[in-house]
Design a protein around this motif. Structure first.
Motif, PDB file in Angstrom:
ATOM      1  N   LYS D  17       0.869  -1.178   0.000  1.00  0.00           N
ATOM      2  CA  LYS D  17       0.000   0.000   0.000  1.00  0.00           C
ATOM      3  C   LYS D  17       0.908   1.231   0.000  1.00  0.00           C
ATOM      4  O   LYS D  17       1.782   1.338   0.861  1.00  0.00           O
ATOM      5  N   SER D  18       0.738   2.143  -0.943  1.00  0.00           N
ATOM      6  CA  SER D  18       1.660   3.299  -1.043  1.00  0.00           C
ATOM      7  C   SER D  18       0.895   4.607  -1.154  1.00  0.00           C
ATOM      8  O   SER D  18      -0.189   4.647  -1.740  1.00  0.00           O
ATOM      9  N   ILE D  21       4.787   9.281  -0.641  1.00  0.00           N
ATOM     10  CA  ILE D  21       6.048   9.256   0.110  1.00  0.00           C
ATOM     11  C   ILE D  21       6.282   7.915   0.805  1.00  0.00           C
ATOM     12  O   ILE D  21       7.354   7.335   0.711  1.00  0.00           O
ATOM     13  N   SER D  22       5.266   7.408   1.487  1.00  0.00           N
ATOM     14  CA  SER D  22       5.442   6.224   2.328  1.00  0.00           C
ATOM     15  C   SER D  22       4.763   4.997   1.718  1.00  0.00           C
ATOM     16  O   SER D  22       3.814   5.116   0.956  1.00  0.00           O
ATOM     17  N   ALA D  23       5.263   3.818   2.106  1.00  0.00           N
ATOM     18  CA  ALA D  23       4.617   2.570   1.708  1.00  0.00           C
ATOM     19  C   ALA D  23       4.621   1.617   2.882  1.00  0.00           C
ATOM     20  O   ALA D  23       5.506   1.668   3.746  1.00  0.00           O
ATOM     21  N   GLU D  24       3.609   0.770   2.890  1.00  0.00           N
ATOM     22  CA  GLU D  24       3.477  -0.232   3.940  1.00  0.00           C
ATOM     23  C   GLU D  24       3.403  -1.582   3.249  1.00  0.00           C
ATOM     24  O   GLU D  24       2.514  -1.809   2.432  1.00  0.00           O
ATOM     25  N   MET D  34       4.043  -9.862   9.302  1.00  0.00           N
ATOM     26  CA  MET D  34       4.933  -8.744   9.619  1.00  0.00           C
ATOM     27  C   MET D  34       4.532  -7.549   8.746  1.00  0.00           C
ATOM     28  O   MET D  34       3.832  -7.696   7.756  1.00  0.00           O
ATOM     29  N   CYS D  35       5.060  -6.380   9.112  1.00  0.00           N
ATOM     30  CA  CYS D  35       4.740  -5.158   8.380  1.00  0.00           C
ATOM     31  C   CYS D  35       5.996  -4.288   8.308  1.00  0.00           C
ATOM     32  O   CYS D  35       6.660  -4.049   9.325  1.00  0.00           O
ATOM     33  N   ALA D  36       6.348  -3.846   7.094  1.00  0.00           N
ATOM     34  CA  ALA D  36       7.513  -2.977   6.893  1.00  0.00           C
ATOM     35  C   ALA D  36       7.050  -1.632   6.380  1.00  0.00           C
ATOM     36  O   ALA D  36       6.255  -1.571   5.439  1.00  0.00           O
ATOM     37  N   ASN D  37       7.524  -0.578   6.981  1.00  0.00           N
ATOM     38  CA  ASN D  37       7.210   0.778   6.555  1.00  0.00           C
ATOM     39  C   ASN D  37       8.459   1.333   5.871  1.00  0.00           C
ATOM     40  O   ASN D  37       9.449   1.637   6.534  1.00  0.00           O
ATOM     41  N   ILE D  38       8.429   1.396   4.538  1.00  0.00           N
ATOM     42  CA  ILE D  38       9.584   1.889   3.785  1.00  0.00           C
ATOM     43  C   ILE D  38       9.114   3.030   2.880  1.00  0.00           C
ATOM     44  O   ILE D  38       7.944   3.375   2.858  1.00  0.00           O
ATOM     45  N   THR D  39      10.030   3.639   2.116  1.00  0.00           N
ATOM     46  CA  THR D  39       9.597   4.727   1.241  1.00  0.00           C
ATOM     47  C   THR D  39       8.927   4.159  -0.019  1.00  0.00           C
ATOM     48  O   THR D  39       9.252   3.070  -0.476  1.00  0.00           O
ATOM     49  N   SER D  42      11.412   3.222  -2.622  1.00  0.00           N
ATOM     50  CA  SER D  42      12.064   1.913  -2.499  1.00  0.00           C
ATOM     51  C   SER D  42      11.173   0.801  -3.037  1.00  0.00           C
ATOM     52  O   SER D  42      11.664  -0.173  -3.630  1.00  0.00           O
TER      53      SER D  42
END
Lengths: 67, 67, 67, 67, 67, 67
Positions: D17-18, D21-24, D34-39, D42
Protein backbone atom coordinates in the motif's frame (compact mmCIF):
# COMPACT_ATOMS: atom_id res chain seq x y z
CA UNK A 1 3.26 -9.27 29.89
CA UNK A 2 6.27 -7.08 30.45
CA UNK A 3 8.23 -5.26 27.76
CA UNK A 4 12.04 -4.94 27.56
CA UNK A 5 11.83 -1.30 26.39
CA UNK A 6 13.33 0.82 29.18
CA UNK A 7 11.27 3.92 28.50
CA UNK A 8 7.56 3.72 29.25
CA UNK A 9 6.19 7.21 29.86
CA UNK A 10 2.66 8.00 31.03
CA UNK A 11 1.19 10.53 28.61
CA UNK A 12 -2.04 12.12 27.41
CA UNK A 13 -3.02 12.32 23.74
CA UNK A 14 -3.41 15.93 22.58
CA UNK A 15 -4.00 15.41 18.88
CA UNK A 16 -4.12 12.73 16.18
CA UNK A 17 -3.47 13.45 12.48
CA UNK A 18 -3.61 10.62 9.91
CA UNK A 19 -3.37 10.02 6.17
CA UNK A 20 -3.90 6.61 4.51
CA UNK A 21 -0.56 5.20 5.73
CA UNK A 22 1.02 7.35 8.44
CA UNK A 23 -0.24 9.02 11.61
CA UNK A 24 1.25 11.60 13.93
CA UNK A 25 0.11 11.52 17.55
CA UNK A 26 0.92 14.54 19.72
CA UNK A 27 1.29 13.78 23.43
CA UNK A 28 1.64 15.63 26.70
CA UNK A 29 4.16 14.08 29.11
CA UNK A 30 4.08 15.96 32.40
CA UNK A 31 3.74 19.29 30.62
CA UNK A 32 6.28 18.53 27.90
CA UNK A 33 5.13 17.84 24.32
CA UNK A 34 6.03 14.62 22.56
CA UNK A 35 5.23 13.31 19.08
CA UNK A 36 4.86 9.70 17.91
CA UNK A 37 4.89 8.71 14.25
CA UNK A 38 3.08 5.39 13.92
CA UNK A 39 1.00 3.73 11.19
CA UNK A 40 -2.58 4.87 10.55
CA UNK A 41 -3.62 1.21 11.04
CA UNK A 42 -2.20 1.21 14.59
CA UNK A 43 -4.17 4.35 15.42
CA UNK A 44 -7.34 2.54 14.28
CA UNK A 45 -6.47 -0.78 15.96
CA UNK A 46 -5.83 0.88 19.35
CA UNK A 47 -8.62 3.46 18.87
CA UNK A 48 -6.26 6.32 19.78
CA UNK A 49 -7.99 9.71 20.14
CA UNK A 50 -7.44 13.07 21.87
CA UNK A 51 -7.87 12.82 25.64
CA UNK A 52 -6.68 9.20 25.97
CA UNK A 53 -4.26 8.27 28.71
CA UNK A 54 -1.55 6.31 26.94
CA UNK A 55 1.99 5.00 27.43
CA UNK A 56 4.80 6.22 25.16
CA UNK A 57 7.30 3.38 24.67
CA UNK A 58 10.88 4.05 23.51
CA UNK A 59 13.82 1.65 23.32
CA UNK A 60 16.87 2.95 25.22
CA UNK A 61 19.00 2.70 22.06
CA UNK A 62 16.73 5.27 20.35
CA UNK A 63 17.40 8.02 22.92
CA UNK A 64 20.12 10.60 22.25
CA UNK A 65 21.34 13.24 24.68
CA UNK A 66 22.03 16.94 24.09
CA UNK A 67 23.96 19.05 26.59
CA UNK B 1 21.05 25.30 15.21
CA UNK B 2 17.68 23.56 15.34
CA UNK B 3 17.10 19.80 15.14
CA UNK B 4 14.32 18.04 13.20
CA UNK B 5 13.75 15.50 16.02
CA UNK B 6 10.26 16.19 17.37
CA UNK B 7 10.95 14.99 20.91
CA UNK B 8 13.30 17.12 23.01
CA UNK B 9 12.62 16.52 26.69
CA UNK B 10 14.22 18.43 29.54
CA UNK B 11 15.70 15.88 31.95
CA UNK B 12 18.11 15.42 34.83
CA UNK B 13 20.84 12.78 34.87
CA UNK B 14 20.41 10.34 37.75
CA UNK B 15 23.14 7.84 36.96
CA UNK B 16 25.79 6.96 34.37
CA UNK B 17 27.16 3.43 33.89
CA UNK B 18 29.80 2.73 31.21
CA UNK B 19 31.99 -0.06 29.88
CA UNK B 20 34.63 0.38 27.15
CA UNK B 21 32.04 0.72 24.34
CA UNK B 22 28.51 1.29 25.68
CA UNK B 23 27.00 3.53 28.33
CA UNK B 24 23.62 3.64 30.00
CA UNK B 25 22.42 6.99 31.27
CA UNK B 26 19.42 7.03 33.64
CA UNK B 27 17.33 10.19 33.52
CA UNK B 28 14.49 11.82 35.41
CA UNK B 29 11.88 13.52 33.20
CA UNK B 30 9.34 15.32 35.36
CA UNK B 31 9.34 12.48 37.88
CA UNK B 32 9.32 9.67 35.31
CA UNK B 33 12.47 7.57 34.75
CA UNK B 34 14.05 7.30 31.31
CA UNK B 35 17.11 5.45 30.07
CA UNK B 36 19.44 6.31 27.17
CA UNK B 37 21.87 3.83 25.67
CA UNK B 38 24.65 5.81 23.99
CA UNK B 39 28.35 5.19 23.32
CA UNK B 40 30.89 5.52 26.13
CA UNK B 41 32.76 7.99 23.91
CA UNK B 42 29.71 10.29 23.77
CA UNK B 43 29.48 10.25 27.57
CA UNK B 44 33.12 11.39 27.70
CA UNK B 45 32.79 13.92 24.87
CA UNK B 46 29.76 15.63 26.47
CA UNK B 47 31.07 15.13 30.03
CA UNK B 48 27.76 13.64 31.16
CA UNK B 49 27.51 13.03 34.92
CA UNK B 50 24.85 12.63 37.63
CA UNK B 51 23.09 15.93 38.38
CA UNK B 52 23.42 17.40 34.88
CA UNK B 53 20.46 19.11 33.28
CA UNK B 54 20.25 17.55 29.83
CA UNK B 55 17.90 17.20 26.84
CA UNK B 56 16.70 13.74 25.78
CA UNK B 57 16.23 13.71 22.01
CA UNK B 58 14.06 11.10 20.28
CA UNK B 59 12.92 10.93 16.65
CA UNK B 60 9.11 10.68 16.30
CA UNK B 61 9.48 7.46 14.29
CA UNK B 62 11.12 5.78 17.34
CA UNK B 63 8.12 6.30 19.63
CA UNK B 64 5.54 3.52 20.02
CA UNK B 65 2.25 3.79 21.90
CA UNK B 66 0.67 1.32 24.34
CA UNK B 67 -2.99 1.64 25.43
CA UNK C 1 -2.82 -3.25 27.05
CA UNK C 2 -2.16 -3.25 23.32
CA UNK C 3 0.98 -2.00 21.60
CA UNK C 4 1.14 0.05 18.37
CA UNK C 5 4.19 -1.91 17.11
CA UNK C 6 3.02 -3.82 14.02
CA UNK C 7 5.45 -6.72 14.38
CA UNK C 8 4.90 -9.05 17.31
CA UNK C 9 6.44 -12.44 16.55
CA UNK C 10 6.11 -15.53 18.72
CA UNK C 11 9.61 -16.85 19.39
CA UNK C 12 11.65 -19.14 21.61
CA UNK C 13 14.82 -18.04 23.38
CA UNK C 14 17.84 -20.07 22.27
CA UNK C 15 20.61 -18.24 24.09
CA UNK C 16 21.31 -15.21 26.31
CA UNK C 17 24.73 -13.51 26.49
CA UNK C 18 25.26 -10.46 28.74
CA UNK C 19 27.95 -8.11 29.95
CA UNK C 20 27.40 -5.33 32.53
CA UNK C 21 25.45 -3.10 30.12
CA UNK C 22 24.36 -4.95 26.97
CA UNK C 23 22.78 -8.33 26.27
CA UNK C 24 22.27 -10.33 23.12
CA UNK C 25 19.31 -12.69 23.03
CA UNK C 26 19.20 -15.30 20.24
CA UNK C 27 15.71 -16.39 19.23
CA UNK C 28 14.05 -19.03 17.07
CA UNK C 29 11.08 -17.74 15.07
CA UNK C 30 9.44 -20.66 13.26
CA UNK C 31 12.82 -22.17 12.41
CA UNK C 32 14.50 -18.88 11.49
CA UNK C 33 17.10 -17.33 13.82
CA UNK C 34 16.67 -13.81 15.17
CA UNK C 35 18.81 -11.72 17.48
CA UNK C 36 17.74 -8.96 19.91
CA UNK C 37 20.18 -6.49 21.42
CA UNK C 38 18.64 -5.18 24.66
CA UNK C 39 20.04 -3.93 27.97
CA UNK C 40 21.38 -6.40 30.54
CA UNK C 41 18.96 -4.83 33.04
CA UNK C 42 15.97 -5.75 30.85
CA UNK C 43 17.18 -9.36 30.69
CA UNK C 44 17.24 -9.42 34.51
CA UNK C 45 13.92 -7.54 34.93
CA UNK C 46 12.06 -9.94 32.60
CA UNK C 47 14.04 -13.00 33.75
CA UNK C 48 14.81 -13.99 30.16
CA UNK C 49 16.52 -17.40 29.81
CA UNK C 50 16.99 -20.13 27.19
CA UNK C 51 13.78 -22.06 26.58
CA UNK C 52 11.40 -19.16 27.28
CA UNK C 53 8.50 -18.53 24.94
CA UNK C 54 8.70 -14.82 24.19
CA UNK C 55 7.39 -12.18 21.79
CA UNK C 56 9.82 -10.26 19.55
CA UNK C 57 8.47 -6.73 19.04
CA UNK C 58 9.63 -4.56 16.12
CA UNK C 59 8.28 -1.20 14.93
CA UNK C 60 7.31 -1.25 11.22
CA UNK C 61 9.66 1.67 10.53
CA UNK C 62 12.64 -0.49 11.63
CA UNK C 63 12.06 -3.17 8.98
CA UNK C 64 13.96 -3.00 5.68
CA UNK C 65 13.39 -5.24 2.66
CA UNK C 66 15.96 -6.98 0.45
CA UNK C 67 14.99 -8.53 -2.91
CA UNK D 1 28.07 -8.70 -0.26
CA UNK D 2 27.13 -9.54 3.31
CA UNK D 3 25.19 -7.31 5.69
CA UNK D 4 25.90 -6.77 9.42
CA UNK D 5 22.18 -6.80 10.31
CA UNK D 6 21.61 -9.90 12.45
CA UNK D 7 18.00 -10.46 11.44
CA UNK D 8 17.38 -11.55 7.85
CA UNK D 9 14.06 -13.37 7.64
CA UNK D 10 12.72 -15.12 4.55
CA UNK D 11 9.22 -13.77 3.88
CA UNK D 12 6.48 -13.50 1.27
CA UNK D 13 4.82 -10.23 0.32
CA UNK D 14 1.07 -10.30 1.02
CA UNK D 15 0.16 -6.70 0.24
CA UNK D 16 1.67 -3.33 -0.75
CA UNK D 17 0.00 0.00 0.00
CA UNK D 18 1.66 3.30 -1.04
CA UNK D 19 1.06 7.02 -1.08
CA UNK D 20 3.43 9.58 -2.66
CA UNK D 21 6.05 9.26 0.11
CA UNK D 22 5.44 6.22 2.33
CA UNK D 23 4.62 2.57 1.71
CA UNK D 24 3.48 -0.23 3.94
CA UNK D 25 4.40 -3.76 2.93
CA UNK D 26 2.62 -6.65 4.67
CA UNK D 27 4.62 -9.86 4.87
CA UNK D 28 4.12 -13.49 5.84
CA UNK D 29 7.02 -14.98 7.79
CA UNK D 30 6.39 -18.69 8.37
CA UNK D 31 2.71 -18.07 9.04
CA UNK D 32 3.22 -14.95 11.18
CA UNK D 33 2.34 -11.50 9.78
CA UNK D 34 4.93 -8.74 9.62
CA UNK D 35 4.74 -5.16 8.38
CA UNK D 36 7.51 -2.98 6.89
CA UNK D 37 7.21 0.78 6.55
CA UNK D 38 9.58 1.89 3.79
CA UNK D 39 9.60 4.73 1.24
CA UNK D 40 7.34 4.57 -1.82
CA UNK D 41 10.49 5.09 -3.92
CA UNK D 42 12.06 1.91 -2.50
CA UNK D 43 8.95 -0.07 -3.40
CA UNK D 44 9.30 1.19 -6.99
CA UNK D 45 13.09 0.73 -7.15
CA UNK D 46 12.89 -2.90 -5.97
CA UNK D 47 9.61 -3.58 -7.83
CA UNK D 48 8.01 -5.04 -4.70
CA UNK D 49 4.58 -6.63 -5.30
CA UNK D 50 2.27 -9.20 -3.69
CA UNK D 51 3.61 -12.75 -4.10
CA UNK D 52 7.31 -11.81 -4.07
CA UNK D 53 9.74 -13.84 -2.00
CA UNK D 54 11.70 -11.23 -0.07
CA UNK D 55 14.05 -10.87 2.91
CA UNK D 56 13.00 -8.77 5.91
CA UNK D 57 16.12 -7.14 7.40
CA UNK D 58 16.16 -5.82 10.99
CA UNK D 59 19.10 -4.56 13.05
CA UNK D 60 19.41 -6.39 16.41
CA UNK D 61 19.20 -3.07 18.27
CA UNK D 62 15.67 -2.53 16.87
CA UNK D 63 14.25 -5.72 18.41
CA UNK D 64 12.45 -5.55 21.78
CA UNK D 65 11.23 -8.52 23.80
CA UNK D 66 7.89 -8.99 25.59
CA UNK D 67 7.38 -11.80 28.11
CA UNK E 1 19.98 -8.55 -4.25
CA UNK E 2 18.96 -4.96 -3.67
CA UNK E 3 18.16 -3.36 -0.33
CA UNK E 4 15.30 -0.91 0.39
CA UNK E 5 17.51 1.25 2.65
CA UNK E 6 17.89 4.61 0.91
CA UNK E 7 21.31 5.45 2.33
CA UNK E 8 24.21 3.34 1.15
CA UNK E 9 27.45 5.27 1.56
CA UNK E 10 30.85 4.13 0.33
CA UNK E 11 33.26 4.30 3.27
CA UNK E 12 36.64 3.15 4.55
CA UNK E 13 37.14 1.51 7.94
CA UNK E 14 39.48 3.54 10.15
CA UNK E 15 39.21 1.60 13.40
CA UNK E 16 37.40 -1.34 15.04
CA UNK E 17 36.90 -1.64 18.80
CA UNK E 18 35.04 -4.64 20.29
CA UNK E 19 34.06 -6.18 23.60
CA UNK E 20 32.26 -9.53 23.99
CA UNK E 21 28.90 -8.16 22.76
CA UNK E 22 29.22 -4.75 21.10
CA UNK E 23 31.59 -3.24 18.54
CA UNK E 24 32.21 0.28 17.38
CA UNK E 25 33.47 0.76 13.84
CA UNK E 26 34.87 4.16 12.88
CA UNK E 27 34.54 5.04 9.20
CA UNK E 28 35.73 7.68 6.78
CA UNK E 29 33.08 8.84 4.29
CA UNK E 30 34.65 11.25 1.80
CA UNK E 31 36.68 12.91 4.54
CA UNK E 32 33.89 12.98 7.14
CA UNK E 33 34.00 10.60 10.13
CA UNK E 34 31.16 8.21 10.82
CA UNK E 35 30.64 5.63 13.56
CA UNK E 36 28.64 2.37 13.44
CA UNK E 37 27.62 0.47 16.54
CA UNK E 38 27.06 -3.17 15.55
CA UNK E 39 27.40 -6.52 17.34
CA UNK E 40 30.84 -8.03 17.91
CA UNK E 41 29.55 -11.16 16.14
CA UNK E 42 28.83 -9.15 12.96
CA UNK E 43 32.36 -7.75 13.00
CA UNK E 44 33.68 -11.34 13.11
CA UNK E 45 31.19 -12.71 10.55
CA UNK E 46 32.05 -10.00 7.98
CA UNK E 47 35.75 -9.91 8.95
CA UNK E 48 35.69 -6.13 9.30
CA UNK E 49 39.13 -4.55 9.87
CA UNK E 50 40.88 -1.20 9.44
CA UNK E 51 41.48 -0.38 5.77
CA UNK E 52 38.43 -2.22 4.41
CA UNK E 53 36.27 -0.56 1.80
CA UNK E 54 32.75 -0.97 3.13
CA UNK E 55 29.20 0.34 2.64
CA UNK E 56 27.44 2.16 5.50
CA UNK E 57 23.71 1.41 5.29
CA UNK E 58 21.13 3.64 7.01
CA UNK E 59 17.32 3.57 6.73
CA UNK E 60 15.88 6.98 5.73
CA UNK E 61 13.69 7.02 8.86
CA UNK E 62 16.86 7.00 11.03
CA UNK E 63 18.24 10.25 9.59
CA UNK E 64 17.55 13.55 11.39
CA UNK E 65 18.42 17.01 10.10
CA UNK E 66 20.01 19.94 11.96
CA UNK E 67 20.02 23.46 10.51
CA UNK F 1 24.76 22.55 22.90
CA UNK F 2 26.42 19.31 21.84
CA UNK F 3 24.62 16.17 20.72
CA UNK F 4 25.57 12.58 21.65
CA UNK F 5 24.82 11.31 18.12
CA UNK F 6 28.15 10.18 16.67
CA UNK F 7 27.30 10.86 13.04
CA UNK F 8 26.93 14.51 12.05
CA UNK F 9 27.54 14.86 8.32
CA UNK F 10 27.73 18.15 6.45
CA UNK F 11 25.32 17.97 3.53
CA UNK F 12 23.44 20.01 0.95
CA UNK F 13 19.70 19.71 0.36
CA UNK F 14 18.93 18.61 -3.20
CA UNK F 15 15.18 18.15 -2.98
CA UNK F 16 12.26 18.24 -0.53
CA UNK F 17 9.00 16.30 -1.08
CA UNK F 18 6.18 16.48 1.48
CA UNK F 19 2.62 15.31 2.06
CA UNK F 20 0.47 16.32 5.07
CA UNK F 21 2.42 14.11 7.52
CA UNK F 22 5.71 12.88 6.06
CA UNK F 23 8.56 14.47 4.14
CA UNK F 24 11.50 13.08 2.23
CA UNK F 25 14.60 15.22 2.01
CA UNK F 26 17.25 14.24 -0.53
CA UNK F 27 20.79 15.28 0.38
CA UNK F 28 24.23 15.41 -1.18
CA UNK F 29 27.05 14.38 1.15
CA UNK F 30 30.39 14.89 -0.59
CA UNK F 31 28.98 13.64 -3.88
CA UNK F 32 27.04 10.73 -2.39
CA UNK F 33 23.23 10.87 -2.19
CA UNK F 34 21.43 10.48 1.12
CA UNK F 35 17.74 10.54 2.02
CA UNK F 36 16.09 11.61 5.28
CA UNK F 37 12.50 10.75 6.15
CA UNK F 38 11.27 13.30 8.70
CA UNK F 39 7.88 14.84 9.52
CA UNK F 40 6.38 17.52 7.28
CA UNK F 41 6.13 19.71 10.39
CA UNK F 42 9.90 19.54 10.94
CA UNK F 43 10.51 20.61 7.35
CA UNK F 44 8.31 23.67 7.99
CA UNK F 45 9.75 24.40 11.45
CA UNK F 46 13.35 24.37 10.17
CA UNK F 47 12.42 25.93 6.80
CA UNK F 48 14.30 23.24 4.88
CA UNK F 49 14.56 23.89 1.13
CA UNK F 50 16.74 22.89 -1.82
CA UNK F 51 20.17 24.51 -1.64
CA UNK F 52 20.39 24.64 2.15
CA UNK F 53 23.59 23.60 3.89
CA UNK F 54 22.44 21.21 6.57
CA UNK F 55 23.76 18.56 8.99
CA UNK F 56 22.53 14.97 8.71
CA UNK F 57 22.47 13.43 12.19
CA UNK F 58 22.45 9.64 12.72
CA UNK F 59 22.83 7.67 15.94
CA UNK F 60 25.66 5.09 15.75
CA UNK F 61 23.22 2.28 16.61
CA UNK F 62 21.26 3.02 13.40
CA UNK F 63 24.23 2.38 11.07
CA UNK F 64 24.67 -1.07 9.50
CA UNK F 65 27.65 -2.21 7.46
CA UNK F 66 27.71 -4.16 4.18
CA UNK F 67 30.93 -5.74 2.85
Amino acid sequence: MDLSARNQLTAHVKNVKSNDISAEVTLDVGGQEMCANITADSVKKLGIKAGDEITAVIKASSVMLMK
